[in-house]
Design a protein around this motif. Structure first.
Motif, PDB file in Angstrom:
ATOM      1  N   HIS A   1       0.872  -1.179   0.000  1.00  0.00           N
ATOM      2  CA  HIS A   1       0.000   0.000   0.000  1.00  0.00           C
ATOM      3  C   HIS A   1       0.903   1.222   0.000  1.00  0.00           C
ATOM      4  N   LEU A   2       0.312   2.385  -0.193  1.00  0.00           N
ATOM      5  CA  LEU A   2       1.114   3.606  -0.244  1.00  0.00           C
ATOM      6  C   LEU A   2       1.313   4.159   1.157  1.00  0.00           C
ATOM      7  N   ASP A   3       2.187   5.171   1.260  1.00  0.00           N
ATOM      8  CA  ASP A   3       2.477   5.778   2.551  1.00  0.00           C
ATOM      9  C   ASP A   3       1.597   7.023   2.773  1.00  0.00           C
TER      10      ASP A   3
ATOM     11  N   PHE B   1      -2.347  -2.095  -3.520  1.00  0.00           N
ATOM     12  CA  PHE B   1      -3.765  -1.800  -3.273  1.00  0.00           C
ATOM     13  C   PHE B   1      -3.968  -0.302  -3.053  1.00  0.00           C
ATOM     14  N   LEU B   2      -4.853   0.286  -3.859  1.00  0.00           N
ATOM     15  CA  LEU B   2      -5.202   1.705  -3.712  1.00  0.00           C
ATOM     16  C   LEU B   2      -6.503   1.824  -2.924  1.00  0.00           C
ATOM     17  N   ALA B   3      -7.265   0.720  -2.883  1.00  0.00           N
ATOM     18  CA  ALA B   3      -8.465   0.572  -2.053  1.00  0.00           C
ATOM     19  C   ALA B   3      -8.652  -0.934  -1.906  1.00  0.00           C
ATOM     20  N   THR B   4      -9.569  -1.358  -1.045  1.00  0.00           N
ATOM     21  CA  THR B   4      -9.672  -2.816  -0.846  1.00  0.00           C
ATOM     22  C   THR B   4     -10.208  -3.518  -2.095  1.00  0.00           C
ATOM     23  N   ASP B   5     -10.798  -2.741  -3.035  1.00  0.00           N
ATOM     24  CA  ASP B   5     -11.286  -3.375  -4.269  1.00  0.00           C
ATOM     25  C   ASP B   5     -10.547  -2.853  -5.510  1.00  0.00           C
ATOM     26  N   HIS B   6      -9.392  -2.244  -5.293  1.00  0.00           N
ATOM     27  CA  HIS B   6      -8.677  -1.609  -6.399  1.00  0.00           C
ATOM     28  C   HIS B   6      -7.174  -1.903  -6.289  1.00  0.00           C
ATOM     29  N   CYS B   7      -6.680  -2.618  -7.285  1.00  0.00           N
ATOM     30  CA  CYS B   7      -5.287  -3.067  -7.167  1.00  0.00           C
ATOM     31  C   CYS B   7      -4.525  -2.863  -8.488  1.00  0.00           C
ATOM     32  N   VAL B   8      -3.302  -2.355  -8.380  1.00  0.00           N
ATOM     33  CA  VAL B   8      -2.429  -2.254  -9.549  1.00  0.00           C
ATOM     34  C   VAL B   8      -1.415  -3.384  -9.419  1.00  0.00           C
TER      35      VAL B   8
ATOM     36  N   GLU C   1      -4.237   3.313   5.739  1.00  0.00           N
ATOM     37  CA  GLU C   1      -5.436   2.636   6.249  1.00  0.00           C
ATOM     38  C   GLU C   1      -5.574   1.220   5.691  1.00  0.00           C
ATOM     39  N   LEU C   2      -4.841   0.925   4.617  1.00  0.00           N
ATOM     40  CA  LEU C   2      -4.939  -0.406   4.007  1.00  0.00           C
ATOM     41  C   LEU C   2      -3.885  -1.369   4.559  1.00  0.00           C
ATOM     42  N   SER C   3      -3.104  -0.897   5.515  1.00  0.00           N
ATOM     43  CA  SER C   3      -1.986  -1.690   6.000  1.00  0.00           C
ATOM     44  C   SER C   3      -2.421  -3.047   6.573  1.00  0.00           C
ATOM     45  N   LYS C   4      -3.460  -3.023   7.423  1.00  0.00           N
ATOM     46  CA  LYS C   4      -3.932  -4.287   8.037  1.00  0.00           C
ATOM     47  C   LYS C   4      -4.452  -5.230   6.971  1.00  0.00           C
ATOM     48  N   PHE C   5      -5.249  -4.671   6.065  1.00  0.00           N
ATOM     49  CA  PHE C   5      -5.824  -5.490   4.998  1.00  0.00           C
ATOM     50  C   PHE C   5      -4.709  -6.167   4.191  1.00  0.00           C
TER      51      PHE C   5
END
Ligand SMILES: C[S@@+](CC[C@H](N)C(=O)[O-])C[C@H]1O[C@@H](n2cnc3c(N)ncnc32)[C@H](O)[C@@H]1O
Length: 360
Positions: A108-110, A150-157, A116-120
């Motif tokens: 995830h990004l910093d 992951f840029l969101a829990t449903d969005h991944c590059v 907020e996506l760190s745990k996921f």
């Protein structure tokens, strides 16, 4: 057809510096491309114009040459609206077309949203790795690293990098715990700098028990502490007071003098400098020490409150290199905007002895 972008992770707020640097690398290799970066996003997308240029860019990029990027990969697909009940299948579908990987990073990004996506990401890493292994997509002999950002829990590059030329750490971040007795938090900056910028061989050479070091602008002693921990006898130069516990180790000599004029009687092994000063003044001071053979290793911060930070950094490092070349000194350097750096970057220079020239 539009090329898939290269992704560069950076500290939020430094996107334009990272973009300028990546653009300069592309230009230097006569590859046409453009950056797309949003302020505070924590990453930069860089697009080349055709397949051949993208391939060439992939082949030449090396994280250790890029100051403002912590991590990079070549995106192969961007998956949006991933089904939350099964994100793995669509990811596997893309991976099957990409390449076998040596390892996987779920990143995830910093940025505020990224953290907020760190745990996921942590939780998702094991099931995805197992699924990739089951499909035979992970292989020790592969030279590639697979990245799912992951840029969101449903969005991944999703994409890959050469394992040797990217970071094995998630987001390229080396997380360190502040040592209990360190006099200041900035102690972590030097710890990270040593681990990231110096090879094991360089560390062994610099930090032999009984070697000597100088810390210019040392108070209260966070950087001196790191040198003492690594076995050095340190001269600490600063008008300000040094930490009492650190002084009690008897491994530190404190000189309340001007760091711009103080010089050691005998050459030292390691010089460090964390003064809040104009970057060009620090660069000139470092060049003076290296040119004069007063130290073999130098680690220093360049504080960057100005707007065009990449240009300032390039000018300052160029200045040190020019002076060393004029003095016919052979050297190695590397610089990084470290995780523990804020409005500053950290630079490492090492003078090469004739015997060591082919080894570092
Ligand atoms: C950012 S602090 C250093 C913090 C230190 N690295 C640590 O980890 O505790 C910068 C220090 O540089 C010192 N300094 C700035 N200019 C100086 C000069 N010309 N001579 C000596 N010390 C100087 C300041 O007094 C200040 O203590």
């Amino acid at each position: 057809m539009q090329q898939t972008p290269f992704i560069f992770f950076c500290r939020p707020g430094f996107e334009s510096d990272c973009a300028a640097e990546v653009q300069a690398i592309a230009n230097a290799h006569e590859l046409a491309g453009y950056a797309n970066a949003q302020t505070d996003a924590g990453y930069v997308r860089f697009y080349l114009f055709d397949d051949a240029s993208s391939e060439a860019f992939f082949d030449l990029l090396d994280l250790s040459d890029i100051i403002f990027a912590r991590q990079w990969f070549w995106a192969k697909a961007e998956l949006e609206e991933l089904p939350l009940e099964d994100r793995i299948t669509p990811i596997l579908d893309v991976c099957a077309d990409v390449a076998m990987a040596k390892s996987l990073l779920v990143e995830h990004l910093d940025s505020d949203e990224g953290r907020e996506l760190s745990k996921f990401c942590k939780k998702f890493s094991t099931p995805l790795t197992i699924a990739l292994e089951k499909q035979g997509l992970v292989h020790d002999d592969s030279e590639f690293r697979l990245h799912t950002l992951f840029l969101a829990t449903d969005h991944c590059v999703l994409g890959y990098s050469p394992a040797e030329r990217s970071s094995e750490l998630k987001g390229g971040i080396l997380r360190l715990k502040a040592p209990k007795n360190a006099p200041s938090r900035s102690s972590l900056k030097l710890d990270e700098a040593i681990q990231v910028l110096m090879s094991n061989r360089q560390q062994r050479d610099a930090f032999r028990l009984g070697n000597t070091g100088v810390d210019l602008g040392a108070a209260p002693g966070g950087w001196t502490f790191q040198l003492v921990e690594r076995g050095l006898q340190v001269s600490a130069i600063d008008n300000g007071p040094m930490d009492k516990k650190l002084m009690a180790t008897e491994h530190v000599e404190h000189y309340q003098e001007n760091a711009f004029t103080w010089l050691p009687e005998k050459p030292v092994n390691v010089l460090v400098c964390d003064m809040v000063e104009k970057p060009s003044l620090v660069a000139n001071l470092m060049a003076e020490w290296l040119e004069g053979g007063h130290t073999q290793h130098a680690i220093f911060n360049l504080k960057l409150p100005m707007k065009k930070r990449f240009q300032e950094v390039a000018d300052c490092i160029g200045l040190v290199c020019d002076r060393l070349e004029d003095a016919e000194k052979s050297y190695f350097w590397q610089a990084k905007h470290l995780y523990h750096d804020r409005e500053e970057i950290t630079v490492y220079f090492r003078l090469k002895s004739k015997v060591a020239q082919n080894h570092s």
